[in-house]
Design a protein around this motif. Structure first.
Motif, PDB file in Angstrom:
ATOM      1  N   ILE A  35     -46.168 -58.499  71.589  1.00  0.00           N
ATOM      2  CA  ILE A  35     -46.942 -58.196  72.202  1.00  0.00           C
ATOM      3  C   ILE A  35     -47.562 -59.463  72.455  1.00  0.00           C
ATOM      4  O   ILE A  35     -48.036 -59.653  73.661  1.00  0.00           O
ATOM      5  N   TYR A  36     -47.978 -60.302  71.093  1.00  0.00           N
ATOM      6  CA  TYR A  36     -49.075 -60.868  71.464  1.00  0.00           C
ATOM      7  C   TYR A  36     -48.262 -62.452  71.728  1.00  0.00           C
ATOM      8  O   TYR A  36     -48.822 -62.968  72.367  1.00  0.00           O
ATOM      9  N   LEU A  37     -46.674 -62.773  71.600  1.00  0.00           N
ATOM     10  CA  LEU A  37     -46.137 -63.976  72.237  1.00  0.00           C
ATOM     11  C   LEU A  37     -46.351 -63.060  73.861  1.00  0.00           C
ATOM     12  O   LEU A  37     -46.098 -64.510  74.498  1.00  0.00           O
ATOM     13  N   VAL A  38     -45.376 -62.347  74.082  1.00  0.00           N
ATOM     14  CA  VAL A  38     -45.836 -61.988  75.695  1.00  0.00           C
ATOM     15  C   VAL A  38     -46.944 -61.961  76.322  1.00  0.00           C
ATOM     16  O   VAL A  38     -47.107 -62.710  77.802  1.00  0.00           O
ATOM     17  N   THR A  39     -47.798 -61.936  75.577  1.00  0.00           N
ATOM     18  CA  THR A  39     -49.364 -61.669  76.012  1.00  0.00           C
ATOM     19  C   THR A  39     -49.888 -63.208  76.096  1.00  0.00           C
ATOM     20  O   THR A  39     -50.121 -63.946  77.057  1.00  0.00           O
ATOM     21  N   LEU A  40     -49.639 -64.185  75.683  1.00  0.00           N
ATOM     22  CA  LEU A  40     -49.638 -65.892  75.710  1.00  0.00           C
ATOM     23  C   LEU A  40     -48.715 -66.542  76.706  1.00  0.00           C
ATOM     24  O   LEU A  40     -49.202 -67.588  77.500  1.00  0.00           O
ATOM     25  N   LEU A  41     -48.131 -66.077  76.994  1.00  0.00           N
ATOM     26  CA  LEU A  41     -47.383 -65.850  77.729  1.00  0.00           C
ATOM     27  C   LEU A  41     -47.244 -66.451  79.095  1.00  0.00           C
ATOM     28  O   LEU A  41     -47.065 -66.363  80.309  1.00  0.00           O
ATOM     29  N   GLY A  42     -47.200 -65.438  79.114  1.00  0.00           N
ATOM     30  CA  GLY A  42     -47.897 -64.649  80.325  1.00  0.00           C
ATOM     31  C   GLY A  42     -49.437 -64.794  80.981  1.00  0.00           C
ATOM     32  O   GLY A  42     -49.154 -65.009  82.334  1.00  0.00           O
ATOM     33  N   ASN A  43     -49.716 -65.215  80.479  1.00  0.00           N
ATOM     34  CA  ASN A  43     -51.306 -65.759  80.828  1.00  0.00           C
ATOM     35  C   ASN A  43     -51.319 -66.856  80.989  1.00  0.00           C
ATOM     36  O   ASN A  43     -52.154 -67.973  81.723  1.00  0.00           O
ATOM     37  N   ALA A  44     -50.672 -67.848  79.626  1.00  0.00           N
ATOM     38  CA  ALA A  44     -50.664 -69.438  80.457  1.00  0.00           C
ATOM     39  C   ALA A  44     -49.880 -68.866  81.705  1.00  0.00           C
ATOM     40  O   ALA A  44     -49.599 -70.148  82.659  1.00  0.00           O
ATOM     41  N   VAL A  45     -48.596 -68.783  82.265  1.00  0.00           N
ATOM     42  CA  VAL A  45     -47.808 -68.562  83.301  1.00  0.00           C
ATOM     43  C   VAL A  45     -48.862 -68.467  84.135  1.00  0.00           C
ATOM     44  O   VAL A  45     -48.971 -69.041  85.679  1.00  0.00           O
ATOM     45  N   ILE A  46     -50.191 -67.290  84.098  1.00  0.00           N
ATOM     46  CA  ILE A  46     -50.976 -67.396  85.943  1.00  0.00           C
ATOM     47  C   ILE A  46     -51.846 -68.523  85.800  1.00  0.00           C
ATOM     48  O   ILE A  46     -52.246 -68.850  86.612  1.00  0.00           O
ATOM     49  N   ILE A  47     -51.687 -68.757  84.418  1.00  0.00           N
ATOM     50  CA  ILE A  47     -53.580 -70.430  84.091  1.00  0.00           C
ATOM     51  C   ILE A  47     -52.880 -71.113  85.214  1.00  0.00           C
ATOM     52  O   ILE A  47     -53.225 -72.156  85.670  1.00  0.00           O
ATOM     53  N   LEU A  48     -51.235 -71.702  84.633  1.00  0.00           N
ATOM     54  CA  LEU A  48     -50.757 -72.123  85.746  1.00  0.00           C
ATOM     55  C   LEU A  48     -50.725 -72.274  86.917  1.00  0.00           C
ATOM     56  O   LEU A  48     -50.353 -73.137  87.791  1.00  0.00           O
ATOM     57  N   LEU A  49     -49.829 -71.013  87.359  1.00  0.00           N
ATOM     58  CA  LEU A  49     -49.576 -71.069  88.715  1.00  0.00           C
ATOM     59  C   LEU A  49     -51.193 -70.985  89.627  1.00  0.00           C
ATOM     60  O   LEU A  49     -50.888 -72.163  90.366  1.00  0.00           O
ATOM     61  N   THR A  50     -51.991 -70.815  89.055  1.00  0.00           N
ATOM     62  CA  THR A  50     -53.141 -70.325  89.451  1.00  0.00           C
ATOM     63  C   THR A  50     -54.023 -72.372  90.025  1.00  0.00           C
ATOM     64  O   THR A  50     -55.105 -72.639  90.529  1.00  0.00           O
ATOM     65  N   TRP A  51     -53.730 -72.936  89.081  1.00  0.00           N
ATOM     66  CA  TRP A  51     -53.584 -74.434  88.611  1.00  0.00           C
ATOM     67  C   TRP A  51     -52.853 -75.410  89.554  1.00  0.00           C
ATOM     68  O   TRP A  51     -53.968 -76.498  90.250  1.00  0.00           O
ATOM     69  N   THR A  52     -52.231 -74.988  89.506  1.00  0.00           N
ATOM     70  CA  THR A  52     -51.259 -76.013  90.202  1.00  0.00           C
ATOM     71  C   THR A  52     -50.738 -75.604  91.766  1.00  0.00           C
ATOM     72  O   THR A  52     -50.468 -76.450  92.214  1.00  0.00           O
ATOM     73  N   SER A  53     -50.698 -74.435  92.184  1.00  0.00           N
ATOM     74  CA  SER A  53     -49.695 -73.713  93.584  1.00  0.00           C
ATOM     75  C   SER A  53     -51.107 -73.715  93.711  1.00  0.00           C
ATOM     76  O   SER A  53     -52.260 -73.281  94.375  1.00  0.00           O
ATOM     77  N   PRO A  54     -50.757 -74.983  95.415  1.00  0.00           N
ATOM     78  CA  PRO A  54     -52.575 -74.664  96.424  1.00  0.00           C
ATOM     79  C   PRO A  54     -52.202 -73.363  97.840  1.00  0.00           C
ATOM     80  O   PRO A  54     -53.406 -73.053  97.527  1.00  0.00           O
ATOM     81  N   ALA A  55     -51.363 -72.380  97.772  1.00  0.00           N
ATOM     82  CA  ALA A  55     -51.483 -70.913  98.025  1.00  0.00           C
ATOM     83  C   ALA A  55     -52.695 -70.012  96.933  1.00  0.00           C
ATOM     84  O   ALA A  55     -53.027 -68.902  97.602  1.00  0.00           O
ATOM     85  N   LEU A  56     -53.044 -70.221  95.404  1.00  0.00           N
ATOM     86  CA  LEU A  56     -53.360 -69.541  94.854  1.00  0.00           C
ATOM     87  C   LEU A  56     -54.644 -70.465  94.767  1.00  0.00           C
ATOM     88  O   LEU A  56     -55.262 -69.943  93.605  1.00  0.00           O
ATOM     89  N   HIS A  57     -55.203 -71.192  95.438  1.00  0.00           N
ATOM     90  CA  HIS A  57     -56.573 -71.897  94.817  1.00  0.00           C
ATOM     91  C   HIS A  57     -57.821 -71.335  95.735  1.00  0.00           C
ATOM     92  O   HIS A  57     -57.681 -71.868  96.913  1.00  0.00           O
ATOM     93  N   PHE A  63     -61.107 -66.827  89.605  1.00  0.00           N
ATOM     94  CA  PHE A  63     -61.564 -66.236  88.501  1.00  0.00           C
ATOM     95  C   PHE A  63     -59.942 -65.565  87.496  1.00  0.00           C
ATOM     96  O   PHE A  63     -59.866 -65.204  86.487  1.00  0.00           O
ATOM     97  N   LEU A  64     -59.186 -65.191  88.215  1.00  0.00           N
ATOM     98  CA  LEU A  64     -58.046 -64.833  87.613  1.00  0.00           C
ATOM     99  C   LEU A  64     -58.167 -66.110  86.607  1.00  0.00           C
ATOM    100  O   LEU A  64     -57.155 -65.321  85.202  1.00  0.00           O
ATOM    101  N   ARG A  65     -57.497 -67.501  86.683  1.00  0.00           N
ATOM    102  CA  ARG A  65     -57.285 -68.035  85.662  1.00  0.00           C
ATOM    103  C   ARG A  65     -58.590 -67.739  84.182  1.00  0.00           C
ATOM    104  O   ARG A  65     -57.629 -67.943  83.447  1.00  0.00           O
ATOM    105  N   HIS A  66     -59.706 -68.000  85.048  1.00  0.00           N
ATOM    106  CA  HIS A  66     -60.375 -67.831  83.396  1.00  0.00           C
ATOM    107  C   HIS A  66     -60.538 -66.163  83.092  1.00  0.00           C
ATOM    108  O   HIS A  66     -60.868 -66.185  81.881  1.00  0.00           O
TER     109      HIS A  66
END
Length: 314
Positions: A35-57, A63-66
């Motif tokens: 569960i911990y590994l899935v948590t790290l991966l899932g939240n890291a993906v959210i951070i990456l997506l909201t940082w790099t995808s213009p559609a999520l700016h 707030f979701l990234r933070h």
């Protein structure tokens, strides 16, 4: 040595963990690790997506990234220590300083998450109920101030709680019937001044749970009124779909927090307390990125786009 001299020394706490459930420790170790590994991966993906995808700016995903950053830090404050304790058949010691630090970080991140979820509810209210003023209400400066205020509230609350709790006298080697240095289990070990501090801490906890929750309920009451006023069924469905993910996350977080900290002490037990804590410290942070990915078309679309962009060409 008399009792006064014993309590002036910094004690070493003993965390019970799950040492009384030895049969479950092995399976629980692998479940919590996964569960911990899935948590790290899932939240890291959210951070990456909201940082790099213009559609999520947009403010919502800002707030979701933070929130994902908070979730990673939140679980990392608890889970590695829990995994280590699961490898032992006996309660393991934790120093006074380590226990105080774990609780301090735990409170900072917990209160910050409450405030971030409230900010996200206000964002949805502004977008749906006041669309013409949305750009002004949710400017970059405003969003940054909201995030900064969330962290500040967490720091103030944690400093207040920690100073109340860890200045109390404790026995030499107190046993905490828990797998983390949570507020109430530690507070109940104090040998003097406990009642006054417990009332203060519980009152503050209730305030910091109920005020954000009340603001979220108020925001969604106005959102619901706006949705019902819409003539088009398709418009209602679209608006509701943008709020459903956040509502589900709010329900999980505030539901478990309310049961844990507001229910009467007479109705509590060591096993129930540990199960509830395991849910909101380990399981909920894993579910949040899954909920936002599966129930949000914009996040799903950004994820698919990123996967296609990085997939090897045939």
């Amino acid at each position: 040595m008399d009792k006064t001299n014993q309590t002036t020394l910094l004690p070493e706490f003993l965390l019970l963990g799950f040492s009384d459930l030895r049969v479950l420790q092995g399976p629980l170790f692998w479940v919590v690790l996964l569960i911990y590994l899935v948590t790290l991966l899932g939240n890291a993906v959210i951070i990456l997506l909201t940082w790099t995808s213009p559609a999520l700016h947009s403010p919502m995903y800002f707030f979701l990234r933070h929130l994902s950053v908070v979730e990673i830090l939140y679980t990392t404050d608890i889970v590695p220590r829990t995994l280590t304790d699961l490898t032992s058949l006996h309660p393991r010691g934790i120093s006074f300083q380590s226990c105080a630090t774990q609780m301090y970080v735990f409170i900072v991140l917990g209160i910050s998450e409450c405030c971030l979820l409230t900010a996200m509810a206000y964002d949805r209210y502004a977008a749906i109920c006041r669309p013409l003023h949305y750009a002004t209400l949710m400017s970059q400066r405003t969003c940054t101030a909201m995030v900064g205020s969330s962290w500040l509230m967490g720091i103030i609350t944690a400093s207040t709680h920690s100073s109340l709790i860890f200045t109390l006298p404790f026995p030499r080697r107190p046993l905490i019937p828990h797998f983390l240095c949570d507020i109430l289990p530690v507070l109940r070990l104090a040998s003097a001044g406990r009642h006054r501090s417990e009332v203060s801490v519980v009152t503050a906890t209730v305030v910091f749970i109920m005020i954000p929750f009340s603001l979220i309920v108020t925001s969604y009451a106005r959102i619901l009124s706006a949705i019902l006023a819409m003539a088009s069924t398709q418009s209602r469905r679209k608006v509701f779909s943008t709020c459903s993910s956040h509502l589900l996350v709010v329900t999980l977080f505030f539901g478990t927090a309310s049961i844990t900290y507001i229910r009467p002490r007479a109705g509590s037990s060591v096993t129930v307390d540990r199960i509830l804590s395991l849910f909101y410290t380990v399981i909920t942070p894993m579910l949040n990125p899954i909920i936002y990915t599966l129930r949000n078309k914009e996040v799903t679309g950004a994820l698919l786009h990123m996967m296609k962009r990085h997939a090897p060409s045939s």
